[in-house]
Design a protein around this motif. Sequence first.
Motif, PDB file in Angstrom:
ATOM      1  N   PRO A  87       0.795  -1.226   0.000  1.00 31.12           N
ATOM      2  CA  PRO A  87       0.000   0.000   0.000  1.00 31.12           C
ATOM      3  C   PRO A  87       0.827   1.274   0.000  1.00 31.12           C
ATOM      4  O   PRO A  87       0.288   2.356  -0.240  1.00 31.12           O
ATOM      5  CB  PRO A  87      -0.828  -0.119   1.284  1.00 31.12           C
ATOM      6  N   GLY A 108       1.599   0.753  -4.183  1.00 31.52           N
ATOM      7  CA  GLY A 108       0.684   0.100  -5.112  1.00 31.52           C
ATOM      8  C   GLY A 108       1.278  -1.049  -5.891  1.00 31.52           C
ATOM      9  O   GLY A 108       0.616  -1.613  -6.771  1.00 31.52           O
ATOM     10  N   PRO A 124       0.486   4.288   5.127  1.00 34.21           N
ATOM     11  CA  PRO A 124      -0.642   4.358   4.200  1.00 34.21           C
ATOM     12  C   PRO A 124      -1.815   3.516   4.697  1.00 34.21           C
ATOM     13  O   PRO A 124      -1.644   2.608   5.514  1.00 34.21           O
ATOM     14  CB  PRO A 124      -0.065   3.764   2.916  1.00 34.21           C
ATOM     15  N   SER A 134      -5.708  -0.094   1.567  1.00 32.92           N
ATOM     16  CA  SER A 134      -6.200  -0.258   0.199  1.00 32.92           C
ATOM     17  C   SER A 134      -6.643   1.075  -0.377  1.00 32.92           C
ATOM     18  O   SER A 134      -6.998   2.013   0.351  1.00 32.92           O
ATOM     19  CB  SER A 134      -7.365  -1.246   0.154  1.00 32.92           C
ATOM     20  N   GLU A 135      -6.653   1.130  -1.690  1.00 33.05           N
ATOM     21  CA  GLU A 135      -7.137   2.329  -2.380  1.00 33.05           C
ATOM     22  C   GLU A 135      -8.623   2.535  -2.105  1.00 33.05           C
ATOM     23  O   GLU A 135      -9.083   3.660  -1.928  1.00 33.05           O
ATOM     24  CB  GLU A 135      -6.875   2.185  -3.874  1.00 33.05           C
ATOM     25  N   GLN A 136      -9.378   1.442  -2.056  1.00 37.92           N
ATOM     26  CA  GLN A 136     -10.807   1.526  -1.758  1.00 37.92           C
ATOM     27  C   GLN A 136     -11.039   2.095  -0.361  1.00 37.92           C
ATOM     28  O   GLN A 136     -11.928   2.929  -0.158  1.00 37.92           O
ATOM     29  CB  GLN A 136     -11.440   0.138  -1.867  1.00 37.92           C
ATOM     30  N   ARG A 186      -9.121   4.113   1.310  1.00 39.43           N
ATOM     31  CA  ARG A 186      -8.858   5.557   1.305  1.00 39.43           C
ATOM     32  C   ARG A 186     -10.018   6.307   0.659  1.00 39.43           C
ATOM     33  O   ARG A 186     -10.438   7.363   1.136  1.00 39.43           O
ATOM     34  CB  ARG A 186      -7.555   5.882   0.586  1.00 39.43           C
ATOM     35  N   GLY A 187     -10.542   5.764  -0.428  1.00 40.58           N
ATOM     36  CA  GLY A 187     -11.667   6.413  -1.084  1.00 40.58           C
ATOM     37  C   GLY A 187     -12.886   6.513  -0.184  1.00 40.58           C
ATOM     38  O   GLY A 187     -13.569   7.547  -0.142  1.00 40.58           O
ATOM     39  N   ARG A 242      -6.032  14.666   0.354  1.00 45.90           N
ATOM     40  CA  ARG A 242      -5.157  13.568  -0.068  1.00 45.90           C
ATOM     41  C   ARG A 242      -3.790  14.129  -0.475  1.00 45.90           C
ATOM     42  O   ARG A 242      -3.701  15.067  -1.268  1.00 45.90           O
ATOM     43  CB  ARG A 242      -5.772  12.846  -1.257  1.00 45.90           C
ATOM     44  N   TRP A 275      -1.335   4.807  -0.777  1.00 45.32           N
ATOM     45  CA  TRP A 275      -2.706   5.106  -0.350  1.00 45.32           C
ATOM     46  C   TRP A 275      -2.701   5.840   0.984  1.00 45.32           C
ATOM     47  O   TRP A 275      -3.325   5.417   1.964  1.00 45.32           O
ATOM     48  CB  TRP A 275      -3.496   3.804  -0.295  1.00 45.32           C
ATOM     49  N   TYR A 276      -2.009   6.958   1.003  1.00 41.09           N
ATOM     50  CA  TYR A 276      -1.872   7.757   2.221  1.00 41.09           C
ATOM     51  C   TYR A 276      -3.065   8.690   2.408  1.00 41.09           C
ATOM     52  O   TYR A 276      -3.682   9.160   1.445  1.00 41.09           O
ATOM     53  CB  TYR A 276      -0.592   8.589   2.161  1.00 41.09           C
ATOM     54  N   TYR A 277      -3.368   8.946   3.685  1.00 44.40           N
ATOM     55  CA  TYR A 277      -4.338   9.981   4.030  1.00 44.40           C
ATOM     56  C   TYR A 277      -3.856  10.617   5.324  1.00 44.40           C
ATOM     57  O   TYR A 277      -3.442   9.906   6.259  1.00 44.40           O
ATOM     58  CB  TYR A 277      -5.739   9.404   4.222  1.00 44.40           C
TER      59      TYR A 277
END
Length: 461
Positions: A8, A11, A309, A312-314, A316-317, A339, A345-347
């Motif tokens: 993560p 990616g 991170p 997952s990208e999901q 974070r979304g 973001r 996939w950091y926030y």
Amino acid sequence: MPIATVNPANGETLKTYEAMGEEELERRLQLAEATFRTYRTTAFAERARLLNRAADLLDEDQPEIARVMTTEMGKPVKQARAEAAKCAKAMRWYADHAEELLADEEPAEADVKDSGASRALVRYRPMGPVLAVMPWNFPLWQVVRFAAPALMAGNVGLLKHASNVPQTALYLEDLFHRAGFPEGCFQTLLIGSGAVDDILRDERIKAATLTGSEPAGRAVASTASEMIKKTVLELGGSDPYVVMPSADVDRAARVAVTARVQNNGQSCIAAKRFIVHTDVYDRFAERFTEGMNALTVGDPLAEDTEVGPLASEQGRGDLEELVDDARRSGAQVLCGGERPDRPGWYYPPTVLAGVTREMRIHREEAFGPVATLYRAADLDEAVLIANDSPFGLSSNVWTRDGAEVDRFVRDLEAGGVYVNGMTASHPAFPFGGVKRSGYGRELSGHGIREFCNITTVWHGA
């Protein structure tokens, strides 16, 4: 969903695995059933010897498995090492205490006589193969807190782990194998979530435990109820963190930062809703926001990283949607909320104030480093806000007033109340929740007995 390790932090796909086919699943189910017939008769001393050996091996493997966990789901590597150490500790705790926790219980002599018996007792017997459906956020700990008591009780385990942590899942099977447990005592099933229903319906599976999302819990509970099988569910959490005027506010604010961002904020028992008495609200909000803003966000393999991170990208979304909805509805962003422009996939650690009941984040679990602040006029309003959630996993209260402590312990709708400290699981204390956070308990004597046949043995006069 592919069964793969995807880092993560960048990616990059590191490893992929083929899901097990029907023939291999059948072989493993047969093996679990056959192994249980003999393993259930082993002595506690032998089970303890094996589990202590597994703990020793885990300690030896700590640097390697910590790195695996970090590259699979992004937790800071220092936290990954601590997770491995915690698992070894829990194994040793159950090795030391299981026999006592499952000892035969003798009813009161008067009750035995009144029943017409010459002797009576209650015995805890293992149930058989148990299916464990586990999440990615604590990929070792979530499994071990099931496996250690289950194996000590004489059960055998079948693990369906989250599809993004296959290396950790395979490591666990190998760990118990190397420790000397009989083949089939603990097996990892590399399968997608779609295969769980059929396995749970198999007559050889006697019970199931799940830690995960509400939808996953509903699915497992629905099938298990249809098949009349015992389940334990630990689902989401949106834990309140209440600060009253008598508290050490500066310390409460410091601990609050750790309580929110542990495991990159991806913890069911992380404090998420910070409910602060109006008399100390401004001071707490300032200290807390400063602490959140000062955290080091970076490569999770770096020793100084405090927040890595999201897994997952999901994920974070989903977190971004909650923050954006709150912002559009009038919440104030005190820090974070955007973001970062970087790979992975950091926030950022984020604090929202002015949250209202109409905002999604008030009702839904924010699974990442996002905190919501609430102002409470008094103790009554603090309790009202704290309980205004579909979840009830744990809670944190900060006060030096004994009467206030009694009130919180009486009225908070949660499976735990932690006073002047943050929620943390320990093998000696029962763990679980109420409402949509699930049912049943893990850990302690309550946890080891969840998957036992509680048997009444009655002898006639």
